[in-house]
Scaffold this motif. Sequence first.
Motif, PDB file in Angstrom:
ATOM      1  N   ILE A 104     -38.514  43.097 -48.840  1.00  0.00           N
ATOM      2  CA  ILE A 104     -37.461  43.183 -49.866  1.00  0.00           C
ATOM      3  C   ILE A 104     -37.535  42.045 -50.897  1.00  0.00           C
ATOM      4  N   GLY A 105     -38.428  41.067 -50.651  1.00  0.00           N
ATOM      5  CA  GLY A 105     -38.544  39.980 -51.621  1.00  0.00           C
ATOM      6  C   GLY A 105     -39.821  39.189 -51.420  1.00  0.00           C
ATOM      7  N   LYS A 106     -40.334  38.626 -52.535  1.00  0.00           N
ATOM      8  CA  LYS A 106     -41.552  37.811 -52.458  1.00  0.00           C
ATOM      9  C   LYS A 106     -41.338  36.514 -53.224  1.00  0.00           C
ATOM     10  N   ALA A 107     -41.804  35.400 -52.642  1.00  0.00           N
ATOM     11  CA  ALA A 107     -41.661  34.087 -53.286  1.00  0.00           C
ATOM     12  C   ALA A 107     -43.033  33.431 -53.403  1.00  0.00           C
ATOM     13  N   LYS A 108     -43.247  32.697 -54.511  1.00  0.00           N
ATOM     14  CA  LYS A 108     -44.543  32.028 -54.715  1.00  0.00           C
ATOM     15  C   LYS A 108     -44.512  30.550 -54.324  1.00  0.00           C
ATOM     16  N   ASN A 109     -43.324  30.050 -53.940  1.00  0.00           N
ATOM     17  CA  ASN A 109     -43.230  28.653 -53.492  1.00  0.00           C
ATOM     18  C   ASN A 109     -42.025  28.497 -52.559  1.00  0.00           C
ATOM     19  N   GLY A 110     -41.925  27.337 -51.933  1.00  0.00           N
ATOM     20  CA  GLY A 110     -40.869  27.102 -50.949  1.00  0.00           C
ATOM     21  C   GLY A 110     -39.468  27.134 -51.535  1.00  0.00           C
ATOM     22  N   GLU A 111     -39.348  26.680 -52.778  1.00  0.00           N
ATOM     23  CA  GLU A 111     -38.026  26.644 -53.421  1.00  0.00           C
ATOM     24  C   GLU A 111     -37.499  28.067 -53.641  1.00  0.00           C
ATOM     25  N   GLU A 112     -38.396  28.928 -54.170  1.00  0.00           N
ATOM     26  CA  GLU A 112     -38.035  30.345 -54.385  1.00  0.00           C
ATOM     27  C   GLU A 112     -37.684  31.004 -53.054  1.00  0.00           C
ATOM     28  N   ALA A 113     -38.446  30.659 -52.017  1.00  0.00           N
ATOM     29  CA  ALA A 113     -38.216  31.251 -50.692  1.00  0.00           C
ATOM     30  C   ALA A 113     -36.787  30.975 -50.226  1.00  0.00           C
ATOM     31  N   VAL A 114     -36.342  29.723 -50.377  1.00  0.00           N
ATOM     32  CA  VAL A 114     -34.986  29.351 -49.952  1.00  0.00           C
ATOM     33  C   VAL A 114     -33.946  30.164 -50.725  1.00  0.00           C
ATOM     34  N   GLU A 115     -34.125  30.254 -52.062  1.00  0.00           N
ATOM     35  CA  GLU A 115     -33.172  31.002 -52.905  1.00  0.00           C
ATOM     36  C   GLU A 115     -33.122  32.484 -52.509  1.00  0.00           C
ATOM     37  N   ILE A 116     -34.318  33.096 -52.357  1.00  0.00           N
ATOM     38  CA  ILE A 116     -34.387  34.527 -52.041  1.00  0.00           C
ATOM     39  C   ILE A 116     -33.760  34.825 -50.674  1.00  0.00           C
ATOM     40  N   VAL A 117     -34.065  33.976 -49.679  1.00  0.00           N
ATOM     41  CA  VAL A 117     -33.508  34.201 -48.331  1.00  0.00           C
ATOM     42  C   VAL A 117     -31.984  34.096 -48.375  1.00  0.00           C
ATOM     43  N   LYS A 118     -31.477  33.098 -49.113  1.00  0.00           N
ATOM     44  CA  LYS A 118     -30.018  32.925 -49.170  1.00  0.00           C
ATOM     45  C   LYS A 118     -29.338  34.076 -49.906  1.00  0.00           C
ATOM     46  N   SER A 119     -30.016  34.647 -50.917  1.00  0.00           N
ATOM     47  CA  SER A 119     -29.348  35.725 -51.656  1.00  0.00           C
ATOM     48  C   SER A 119     -29.570  37.111 -51.041  1.00  0.00           C
TER      49      SER A 119
ATOM     50  N   ASP B 168     -33.997  39.812 -42.460  1.00  0.00           N
ATOM     51  CA  ASP B 168     -34.033  39.550 -41.017  1.00  0.00           C
ATOM     52  C   ASP B 168     -35.100  38.500 -40.706  1.00  0.00           C
ATOM     53  N   ILE B 169     -36.192  38.567 -41.490  1.00  0.00           N
ATOM     54  CA  ILE B 169     -37.368  37.715 -41.236  1.00  0.00           C
ATOM     55  C   ILE B 169     -37.865  37.146 -42.563  1.00  0.00           C
ATOM     56  N   CYS B 170     -38.292  35.886 -42.537  1.00  0.00           N
ATOM     57  CA  CYS B 170     -39.003  35.326 -43.696  1.00  0.00           C
ATOM     58  C   CYS B 170     -40.326  34.784 -43.172  1.00  0.00           C
ATOM     59  N   ILE B 171     -41.434  35.305 -43.741  1.00  0.00           N
ATOM     60  CA  ILE B 171     -42.769  34.857 -43.333  1.00  0.00           C
ATOM     61  C   ILE B 171     -43.255  33.910 -44.411  1.00  0.00           C
ATOM     62  N   MET B 172     -43.551  32.656 -44.044  1.00  0.00           N
ATOM     63  CA  MET B 172     -44.006  31.740 -45.090  1.00  0.00           C
ATOM     64  C   MET B 172     -45.190  30.872 -44.714  1.00  0.00           C
ATOM     65  N   ASP B 173     -45.930  30.555 -45.768  1.00  0.00           N
ATOM     66  CA  ASP B 173     -47.070  29.656 -45.662  1.00  0.00           C
ATOM     67  C   ASP B 173     -46.519  28.229 -45.587  1.00  0.00           C
ATOM     68  N   ILE B 174     -47.348  27.255 -45.214  1.00  0.00           N
ATOM     69  CA  ILE B 174     -46.879  25.867 -45.190  1.00  0.00           C
ATOM     70  C   ILE B 174     -47.133  25.193 -46.530  1.00  0.00           C
ATOM     71  N   GLU B 175     -48.387  25.184 -46.969  1.00  0.00           N
ATOM     72  CA  GLU B 175     -48.725  24.409 -48.169  1.00  0.00           C
ATOM     73  C   GLU B 175     -48.477  25.241 -49.424  1.00  0.00           C
ATOM     74  N   MET B 176     -47.268  25.045 -49.988  1.00  0.00           N
ATOM     75  CA  MET B 176     -46.879  25.749 -51.218  1.00  0.00           C
ATOM     76  C   MET B 176     -46.334  24.727 -52.210  1.00  0.00           C
ATOM     77  N   PRO B 177     -46.359  25.069 -53.506  1.00  0.00           N
ATOM     78  CA  PRO B 177     -45.822  24.134 -54.502  1.00  0.00           C
ATOM     79  C   PRO B 177     -44.299  23.983 -54.406  1.00  0.00           C
ATOM     80  N   LEU B 178     -43.782  22.942 -55.053  1.00  0.00           N
ATOM     81  CA  LEU B 178     -42.348  22.613 -55.166  1.00  0.00           C
ATOM     82  C   LEU B 178     -41.679  22.264 -53.843  1.00  0.00           C
ATOM     83  N   LYS B 179     -41.963  23.037 -52.825  1.00  0.00           N
ATOM     84  CA  LYS B 179     -41.393  22.768 -51.501  1.00  0.00           C
ATOM     85  C   LYS B 179     -42.316  23.409 -50.478  1.00  0.00           C
ATOM     86  N   THR B 180     -42.682  22.656 -49.434  1.00  0.00           N
ATOM     87  CA  THR B 180     -43.577  23.247 -48.423  1.00  0.00           C
ATOM     88  C   THR B 180     -42.799  24.243 -47.572  1.00  0.00           C
ATOM     89  N   GLY B 181     -43.542  25.062 -46.843  1.00  0.00           N
ATOM     90  CA  GLY B 181     -42.912  26.021 -45.937  1.00  0.00           C
ATOM     91  C   GLY B 181     -42.083  25.321 -44.870  1.00  0.00           C
TER      92      GLY B 181
END
Length: 199
Positions: free
Chosen positions: A30-45, A49-62
């Motif tokens: 239901i959503g895709k993020a290109k960095n850790g910061e976007e991931a946090v925003e998308i998950v909160k909004s 149920d699940i967020c799959i994330m990489d570790i080494e990403m720009p702006l904020k790591t996984g």
Amino acid sequence: MIKIVLAEDQTMLLGALGSLLDLEEDMEVIGKAKNGEEAVEIVKSLKPDICIMDIEMPLKTGLDAAEELKDEPCRIIILTTFARPGYFERARNAGVSGYLLKDSPSEELARSIRTIMEGRRIYAPELVDMALTEANPLTEREREVMELIAEGKTTKEIAGTLFITNGTVRNYISVILDKLEVSNRIEAISRFREKGWFK
């Protein structure tokens, strides 16, 4: 339907992962993020149920993002190429539900997602072995000194920051070099980084 958010800075991999999971009958990306910061925003909004994330990403790591999302009901799966004991330790402390390596077969990812949705945790076996054999050998205080060394601080500056004498700092440094089995500060920094032990 299991609602999933993906966070990965490599666009091609992000697309491939999305297509793969969308093929599963009980899953929907239901959503895709290109960095850790976007991931946090998308998950909160979107409240997946699940967020799959990489570790080494720009702006904020996984790992930073996982720590920030610790209190969200969303379960976090770290999917990375890095089998580093320090990363694994941080991920476990952040309460992630899964830590998988990118070279695992794709069907294993879907199976892991279903298992995690049942309330279990899944960690790549090689990481568990590594974590058991390669714990960070430094004490909390030695770790603080190590962080300051990595920031390029001199012995005198470290002493000032930690309110200890220059002699005590020198003692800490010699113990750190000894424990990490290296001969100088540069090697210590690179060994510590390679193990993923920096916070």
